[in-house]
Design a protein around this motif. Structure first.
Motif, PDB file in Angstrom:
ATOM      1  N   UNK A 114      86.122  89.830 -42.296  1.00  0.00           N
ATOM      2  CA  UNK A 114      86.819  88.654 -41.756  1.00  0.00           C
ATOM      3  C   UNK A 114      86.891  87.574 -42.835  1.00  0.00           C
ATOM      4  N   UNK A 115      88.112  87.070 -43.075  1.00  0.00           N
ATOM      5  CA  UNK A 115      88.230  85.919 -43.985  1.00  0.00           C
ATOM      6  C   UNK A 115      88.205  84.651 -43.133  1.00  0.00           C
ATOM      7  N   UNK A 116      87.165  83.862 -43.298  1.00  0.00           N
ATOM      8  CA  UNK A 116      87.021  82.639 -42.489  1.00  0.00           C
ATOM      9  C   UNK A 116      86.012  81.717 -43.154  1.00  0.00           C
ATOM     10  N   UNK A 117      86.015  80.477 -42.649  1.00  0.00           N
ATOM     11  CA  UNK A 117      85.072  79.461 -43.126  1.00  0.00           C
ATOM     12  C   UNK A 117      83.805  79.567 -42.282  1.00  0.00           C
ATOM     13  N   UNK A 118      82.652  79.730 -42.929  1.00  0.00           N
ATOM     14  CA  UNK A 118      81.418  79.863 -42.148  1.00  0.00           C
ATOM     15  C   UNK A 118      81.078  78.564 -41.408  1.00  0.00           C
ATOM     16  N   UNK A 119      81.745  77.480 -41.760  1.00  0.00           N
ATOM     17  CA  UNK A 119      81.507  76.208 -41.072  1.00  0.00           C
ATOM     18  C   UNK A 119      82.394  76.043 -39.847  1.00  0.00           C
ATOM     19  N   UNK A 120      83.303  76.990 -39.633  1.00  0.00           N
ATOM     20  CA  UNK A 120      84.246  76.849 -38.516  1.00  0.00           C
ATOM     21  C   UNK A 120      84.887  78.211 -38.230  1.00  0.00           C
ATOM     22  N   UNK A 121      84.178  79.036 -37.466  1.00  0.00           N
ATOM     23  CA  UNK A 121      84.736  80.365 -37.174  1.00  0.00           C
ATOM     24  C   UNK A 121      84.558  80.685 -35.699  1.00  0.00           C
ATOM     25  N   UNK A 122      85.394  81.593 -35.235  1.00  0.00           N
ATOM     26  CA  UNK A 122      85.310  82.056 -33.849  1.00  0.00           C
ATOM     27  C   UNK A 122      85.544  83.557 -33.846  1.00  0.00           C
ATOM     28  N   UNK A 123      84.555  84.312 -33.404  1.00  0.00           N
ATOM     29  CA  UNK A 123      84.650  85.773 -33.391  1.00  0.00           C
ATOM     30  C   UNK A 123      84.480  86.256 -31.955  1.00  0.00           C
ATOM     31  N   UNK A 124      85.009  87.464 -31.649  1.00  0.00           N
ATOM     32  CA  UNK A 124      85.055  87.880 -30.247  1.00  0.00           C
ATOM     33  C   UNK A 124      83.755  88.474 -29.710  1.00  0.00           C
ATOM     34  N   UNK A 125      82.636  88.392 -30.444  1.00  0.00           N
ATOM     35  CA  UNK A 125      81.396  88.972 -29.928  1.00  0.00           C
ATOM     36  C   UNK A 125      80.208  88.121 -30.351  1.00  0.00           C
ATOM     37  N   UNK A 139      76.334  75.782 -50.449  1.00  0.00           N
ATOM     38  CA  UNK A 139      77.758  75.560 -50.724  1.00  0.00           C
ATOM     39  C   UNK A 139      78.388  74.618 -49.702  1.00  0.00           C
ATOM     40  N   UNK A 140      77.649  74.296 -48.646  1.00  0.00           N
ATOM     41  CA  UNK A 140      78.209  73.449 -47.590  1.00  0.00           C
ATOM     42  C   UNK A 140      77.675  72.026 -47.680  1.00  0.00           C
ATOM     43  N   UNK A 141      78.559  71.057 -47.409  1.00  0.00           N
ATOM     44  CA  UNK A 141      78.100  69.671 -47.301  1.00  0.00           C
ATOM     45  C   UNK A 141      77.528  69.456 -45.895  1.00  0.00           C
ATOM     46  N   UNK A 142      77.096  68.227 -45.615  1.00  0.00           N
ATOM     47  CA  UNK A 142      76.407  67.958 -44.352  1.00  0.00           C
ATOM     48  C   UNK A 142      77.294  68.316 -43.145  1.00  0.00           C
ATOM     49  N   UNK A 143      78.584  67.912 -43.213  1.00  0.00           N
ATOM     50  CA  UNK A 143      79.490  68.208 -42.093  1.00  0.00           C
ATOM     51  C   UNK A 143      79.691  69.716 -41.974  1.00  0.00           C
ATOM     52  N   UNK A 144      79.789  70.382 -43.096  1.00  0.00           N
ATOM     53  CA  UNK A 144      79.943  71.841 -43.100  1.00  0.00           C
ATOM     54  C   UNK A 144      78.729  72.514 -42.473  1.00  0.00           C
ATOM     55  N   UNK A 145      77.544  72.000 -42.802  1.00  0.00           N
ATOM     56  CA  UNK A 145      76.324  72.607 -42.233  1.00  0.00           C
ATOM     57  C   UNK A 145      76.274  72.382 -40.724  1.00  0.00           C
ATOM     58  N   UNK A 230      62.340  71.901 -46.035  1.00  0.00           N
ATOM     59  CA  UNK A 230      61.950  70.989 -44.952  1.00  0.00           C
ATOM     60  C   UNK A 230      63.173  70.302 -44.354  1.00  0.00           C
ATOM     61  N   UNK A 231      64.116  69.908 -45.238  1.00  0.00           N
ATOM     62  CA  UNK A 231      65.317  69.237 -44.736  1.00  0.00           C
ATOM     63  C   UNK A 231      66.151  70.198 -43.884  1.00  0.00           C
ATOM     64  N   UNK A 232      66.249  71.432 -44.391  1.00  0.00           N
ATOM     65  CA  UNK A 232      67.022  72.442 -43.660  1.00  0.00           C
ATOM     66  C   UNK A 232      66.391  72.736 -42.305  1.00  0.00           C
ATOM     67  N   UNK A 233      65.066  72.860 -42.306  1.00  0.00           N
ATOM     68  CA  UNK A 233      64.357  73.142 -41.045  1.00  0.00           C
ATOM     69  C   UNK A 233      64.581  71.989 -40.064  1.00  0.00           C
ATOM     70  N   UNK A 234      64.556  70.751 -40.573  1.00  0.00           N
ATOM     71  CA  UNK A 234      64.766  69.592 -39.691  1.00  0.00           C
ATOM     72  C   UNK A 234      66.185  69.617 -39.124  1.00  0.00           C
ATOM     73  N   UNK A 235      67.164  69.950 -39.967  1.00  0.00           N
ATOM     74  CA  UNK A 235      68.559  70.018 -39.483  1.00  0.00           C
ATOM     75  C   UNK A 235      68.706  71.088 -38.405  1.00  0.00           C
ATOM     76  N   UNK A 236      68.068  72.235 -38.643  1.00  0.00           N
ATOM     77  CA  UNK A 236      68.177  73.332 -37.674  1.00  0.00           C
ATOM     78  C   UNK A 236      67.531  72.938 -36.352  1.00  0.00           C
TER      79      UNK A 236
END
Ligand SMILES: C[S@@+](CC[C@H](N)C(=O)[O-])C[C@H]1O[C@@H](n2cnc3c(N)ncnc32)[C@H](O)[C@@H]1O
Length: 267
Positions: A114-125, A139-145, A230-236
């Motif tokens: 699938x060619x898509x943006x990992x920050x904005x995708x919709x898959x059927x399953x 590779x993603x900025x804050x909005x992308x994450x 730590x920052x990533x864990x906090x965002x998640x």
């Protein structure tokens, strides 16, 4: 959100200046960079076996985000899983398709590309496991994450796992810039520069052939963010995930400290 082609800093930038008109600045994952990245990646299996080992106990379909030319996708297929390989770059996916064409039919038939943006995708399953390896979240900025976390939450099956890796700096590497020579699977040698001043939250990777051709020289550059675990864990956590962290010592752990994070969505 893919790597950009700004003039690299440091020695790589000096080299570009010396090359003058011969330097062809290109994106690491574009038409010129993708075959070079792929050639180098075939010899660098780094975190793949760790990730595959973590996926193994969770049966069901797997979504490989930022799959590129398939360094992680193919071992996941070899586990016997249905795998969806998603990437933004048509050039990287063309290399993945070539690899699939050469693979046995029983692997190839279980892969959806699938060619898509990992920050904005919709898959059927929904998926038992979603993997984002090779520290590609950088590779993603804050909005992308934020978009990524939303999409991952929407696509994880109940009890499913999200495995991702991130990179920060090992304690024993004060150098602002390092240059290494790496040989790709084709036997071609490359010069790789990493410019990363201490404390900087972006590092610049530049790759070019070790032996400079007479004519144009491809100079592939990417600027990637530094995302401490730590920052990533906090965002998640803020995005509704329960997070477990694991430090995963990889071969080149000196300058690069890679942390593997496992997360589960709260429903
Ligand atoms: C470091 S490479 C990793 C590729 C592969 N997973 C591997 O281990 O070799 C990063 C990949 O992320 C892809 N990428 C960059 N931005 C993306 C985005 N917004 N959505 C999906 N893929 C993206 C690039 O095209 C590239 O293939």
């Amino acid at each position: 959100m893919a790597a950009t082609t700004l003039l690299p800093p440091g020695r790589a930038g000096q080299l570009v200046a010396e090359l003058g008109d011969r330097a062809r600045l290109c994106d690491l994952y574009g038409p010129h960079g993708a075959p070079i990245y792929h050639d180098m990646s075939l010899r660098d299996t780094g975190e793949v076996r760790h990730l595959v080992g973590l996926v193994r106990p969770h049966p069901g379909p797997v979504l490989d985000l930022a799959a590129g030319s398939g360094r992680i996708t193919l071992p996941l297929l070899a586990l016997g899983r249905e795998v969806t390989a998603l990437d933004l770059s048509a050039d990287m996916l063309a290399l993945l398709r070539q690899q699939l064409d050469r693979a046995p039919a029983h692997l190839r038939e279980r892969c959806t590309v699938v060619q898509a943006d990992m920050a904005d995708f919709r898959l059927p399953r929904r998926y038992a496991v979603i993997v984002l390896g090779t520290t590609s979240i950088s590779l993603l900025d804050r909005a992308g994450r934020a978009g990524l976390y939303r999409c991952v939450a929407e696509h994880l099956a109940d009890g499913g796992r999200f495995f991702l890796t991130t990179l920060d700096r090992g304690a024993d590497s004060p150098e602002e810039e390092v240059e290494i020579t790496a040989t790709g699977a084709s036997g071609t040698a490359y010069r790789l520069y990493e410019h990363w001043p201490a404390g900087a939250d972006v590092r610049t990777i530049t790759v070019l052939p070790s032996e400079l051709p007479d004519g144009p020289v491809p100079v592939c550059t990417g600027h990637v963010r530094v995302l401490p675990p730590d920052r990533l864990a906090a965002e998640l956590t803020q995005a509704g995930f329960t997070v477990q962290q694991r430090r995963t010592p990889l071969e080149d752990a000196g300058r690069h400290r890679v942390t593997l994070i496992e997360a589960e969505i709260q429903r």
